[in-house]
Motif scaffolding. Sequence first.
Motif, PDB file in Angstrom:
ATOM      1  N   GLY A  47      40.984  48.581  42.483  1.00  0.00           N
ATOM      2  CA  GLY A  47      39.695  47.932  42.349  1.00  0.00           C
ATOM      3  C   GLY A  47      38.596  48.859  41.862  1.00  0.00           C
TER       4      GLY A  47
ATOM      5  N   GLN B 239      39.685  44.394  38.876  1.00  0.00           N
ATOM      6  CA  GLN B 239      40.919  45.166  38.995  1.00  0.00           C
ATOM      7  C   GLN B 239      41.171  45.923  37.695  1.00  0.00           C
TER       8      GLN B 239
ATOM      9  N   TYR C 284      33.326  43.030  41.585  1.00  0.00           N
ATOM     10  CA  TYR C 284      34.535  43.839  41.655  1.00  0.00           C
ATOM     11  C   TYR C 284      35.539  43.358  40.605  1.00  0.00           C
TER      12      TYR C 284
ATOM     13  N   ASN D  90      35.143  53.700  42.258  1.00  0.00           N
ATOM     14  CA  ASN D  90      36.427  53.353  42.894  1.00  0.00           C
ATOM     15  C   ASN D  90      36.731  54.412  43.942  1.00  0.00           C
TER      16      ASN D  90
END
Length: 270
Positions: free
Chosen positions: A211, A230, A228, A257
């Motif tokens: 993330g 990925q 957020y 991160n």
Amino acid sequence: MGKTLPRRTHLRPRQRVYTKRRTLIVTAGVFASIALSVFIYIQFTQYEYAEGSNSQNETMVLIQPEKETLKPIVERSLVDRYPVTLASFTSAINPITIDLNWMCAAEKDNAYFILERSNSGGNFKEIGTIKSTGSLQKCSKYVYTDTKPGTGILIYRLSQVSHDGNRSFIAIEKTVKNDKNKYKSLYVENIEPKNFSKFLNISYFTQNDGGVAVEIFNKKGEKIFKAYTQAKRGYNTCRFINGELLTENEYSLRISNINGAYVQYLRRDV
């Protein structure tokens, strides 16, 4: 007076008799008509006849004109002519290294690949070899990491070596690398458009999967947005679409991160 014969009210139909000669003439006429039809068809469709093999069973076969026999070359016919059918050859720049990726649609009699590098227009130098999988049935993917690429203009040359020792060059890839972020595990590579209004495309690099938090602050330091996303190891791109929040000309963008954070200053070009 003599006796009068009754008058005939109808004539008996004449029976047609087919002789052997007449049958032959009719048959010959039918075959002549068929032959004429085939001749006219061939002339108007531009088909042509070609002789078959020279064996005792030699026949005449109908083939299409040359312009119609030109078909796209399939993978197998390429492999019959060349040892390797290359599908792609690309490079991915990391902070310190460069990953070279290539994919082959098919291979035949290929022993291994050789990778060479030229720095800033110099001579090519061999940097590594990769053994071939030799697959004819499926695509083969290869990856090689150049751990000491240097900086500037880099040209990579890929070649293959057959089992009989013959070598052929099959691809070249050019890239440019600098060292400004080579020690950072997370950083922003680019933000566009410069004259942002409705959205922002944020390109960034991370050394880890996982993330990533994206935050935008106004020039007073107040947070106006946070989300957020990925990411995968390497270069990623995310899009900020809440353009109605961008009412000023100056902002700060922060991505973070588990490895740290990176702040990029934004100024609208007006």
